[in-house]
Design an enzyme around this catalytic site. Structure first.
Site, PDB file in Angstrom:
ATOM      1  N   ALA A 106       0.866  -1.187   0.000  1.00  0.00           N
ATOM      2  CA  ALA A 106       0.000   0.000   0.000  1.00  0.00           C
ATOM      3  C   ALA A 106       0.901   1.234   0.000  1.00  0.00           C
ATOM      4  O   ALA A 106       2.113   1.125   0.190  1.00  0.00           O
ATOM      5  CB  ALA A 106      -0.887   0.016   1.229  1.00  0.00           C
ATOM      6  N   LYS A 107       0.331   2.360  -0.235  1.00  0.00           N
ATOM      7  CA  LYS A 107       1.056   3.619  -0.089  1.00  0.00           C
ATOM      8  C   LYS A 107       0.017   4.718   0.057  1.00  0.00           C
ATOM      9  O   LYS A 107      -1.124   4.572  -0.399  1.00  0.00           O
ATOM     10  CB  LYS A 107       1.927   3.896  -1.325  1.00  0.00           C
ATOM     11  CG  LYS A 107       3.129   4.744  -1.017  1.00  0.00           C
ATOM     12  CD  LYS A 107       4.232   3.910  -0.401  1.00  0.00           C
ATOM     13  CE  LYS A 107       5.453   4.724  -0.052  1.00  0.00           C
ATOM     14  NZ  LYS A 107       6.566   3.854   0.369  1.00  0.00           N
ATOM     15  N   GLY A 108       0.431   5.825   0.689  1.00  0.00           N
ATOM     16  CA  GLY A 108      -0.487   6.951   0.826  1.00  0.00           C
ATOM     17  C   GLY A 108       0.293   8.233   0.751  1.00  0.00           C
ATOM     18  O   GLY A 108       1.529   8.220   0.784  1.00  0.00           O
TER      19      GLY A 108
END
Ligand code: NAD
Length: 418
Positions: A106-108
């Site tokens: 994931a990444k944000g």
């Protein structure tokens, strides 16, 4: 139209396609492996200190859920866009699979310039962003961590905001927290120390003597500074380092402790009296044994790849080398590449340890953390090196093969849902 379209997402897809062709992954399976499972785009409005209101754009992308919850950093940077975040999430997937962690990637990120925000404004951005993505994260769902522009304090605010929402303290919702609040000892240093460990292993493979070796580091932030200190501990001379404002060079080796003091008062490496000014472009082309890009994506391109002059390219940053540059470097047999998904994986490995410790409320010593970290890195390094030699493919292709194959196998074994 692909909502993720962005140069960095195209680059991640290009890397994937090369390996998918090599592995002869059926066309039907490719989009399932490539396209992120889900993504959230949110508005992050805050009151500025001057009383005005400003809205920032925030994102969180979860690439796949086939091996467990998702895991990945939060970036605060003015270039953050959905497609960049999606590419970084995809790389996290291959990285977690390469190191056998029970996570998808994931990444944000929030599109903001943290240097132009006061500490109270940063807190408001972090808390509001967390509130907006709150139903999307959780210890069994998706666990954020620090990345560019974020740190332990950011993670403390995220954990607190989530805990206030739940009504009780939930340390396992983020990693990279302060040790006092359930963080793991060694997490802050883990990525940079991992870079140092793996660069040292590469020196062993090439028969280079670390006490005579030199290194150059682009991006003297969390990863780059710890990597520089870690390499210095192996006896390596650090010739040059940089940040977003420029770099410093000293042919006799930089005094890293004096440089740290300079940064503490000036917030930049530029102007350091113990070296000469050098641009980021010049720095990448300096003759050295170890080149560590530890800043942004796409720094080594078809324009400068033929001119880099290192023996070991240790990719601390995610995606610093474009596929076009990779082709050029692939022709240069004198360069040994430690690809990003291997080289900077120390961070997510110790994040995994932090999550395990939080879930059990049972904390480990620094030597336990480091010992377990180096064992995982050693295993991933040897598997990658052996596959690269056996199949006569580059270290990057070998690392991607190991990561992508595991995710592909998990998807085939489970079915269409995750
Ligand atoms: P950071 O914010 O602590 O440091 C980034 C550094 O890069 C700063 O010194 C900044 O001034 C510099 N920089 C920014 N743009 C630059 C440019 N164009 N040229 C030169 N320098 C520039 O961030 P970090 O956590 O050290 O992350 C650096 C890289 O490592 C990113 O690619 C990140 O995704 C990757 N990474 C970080 C971790 C982690 O645990 N923090 C883990 C894995 C990978």
């Amino acid at each position: 139209m692909n909502v993720y379209d962005h140069p960095t997402f195209r680059m991640a897809c290009q890397q994937f396609d090369l390996v998918a062709d090599y592995l002869q992954i059926p066309t039907d399976d490719r989009d399932r492996l490539k396209i992120p499972k889900r993504a959230l785009a949110v508005a992050v409005p805050i009151h500025r200190d001057d009383g005005s209101t400003q809205v920032f754009q925030g994102y969180r992308v979860q690439h796949h859920l086939s091996l467990g919850p998702t895991k990945g950093g939060i970036r605060f940077h003015p270039d953050v866009e959905l497609g960049e975040v999606a590419a970084l999430a995809m790389w996290m997937s291959w990285k977690c699979a390469l190191t056998n962690l029970p996570y998808g990637g994931a990444k944000g990120g929030v599109n903001c310039d943290p240097r132009k925000l006061s500490i109270t404004e940063l807190e408001r951005v972090t808390r509001r962003y967390t509130q907006e993505i709150i139903s999307f994260i959780g210890p069994q769902v998706d666990i954020p961590a620090p990345d560019m522009g974020t740190n332990e304090q950011t993670m403390a605010w995220m954990m607190d905001t989530y805990s206030v929402h739940m009504g009780y303290t939930v340390p396992g919702v983020v990693t990279g927290k302060p040790v006092l609040l359930g963080g793991s000892v060694g997490r802050r240093e883990a990525t940079g120390r991992g870079v140092g460990y793996l660069a040292n292993r590469a020196m062993d493979v090439l028969g280079l003597d670390s006490s005579r070796a030199t290194a150059v580091v682009q991006g003297f932030g969390n990863v780059g500074s710890v990597a520089a200190f870690s390499l210095a501990r192996f006896g390596v001379k650090i010739l040059a380092v940089s940040d977003a404002f420029g770099g410093v060079f000293n042919g006799a080796g930089l005094d890293l402790l004096a440089l740290e003091k300079h940064i503490a008062s000036h917030r930049t490496v530029t102007g350091f009296p113990g070296g000469d000014a050098i641009s980021n472009e010049q720095l990448l082309e300096l003759p050295c044994d170890i080149l560590v890009p530890a800043a942004m994506e796409r720094q080594i391109t078809e324009k400068n790849a033929a001119r880099i002059k290192c023996r070991i390219l240790a990719e601390g940053a995610n995606g610093p080398t474009t596929p076009e540059a990779d082709q050029i470097i692939g022709q240069r047999e004198e360069i040994f590449v430690i690809p990003d998904i291997l080289c900077n994986s120390g961070g997510v490995v110790v994040s995994y340890f932090e999550w395990v410790q939080d879930l059990q409320s049972f904390f480990w010593s620094e030597s336990e953390v480091m010992d377990k970290l180096f064992r995982i890195l050693e295993n991933a390094f040897m598997q990658t090196l052996n596959l690269s030699r056996k199949n006569k493919v580059s270290m990057r292709t070998a690392a991607l093969i190991l990561g992508i194959q595991r995710v592909h196998q998990a998807k085939k074994t489970r079915g269409l849902f995750p």
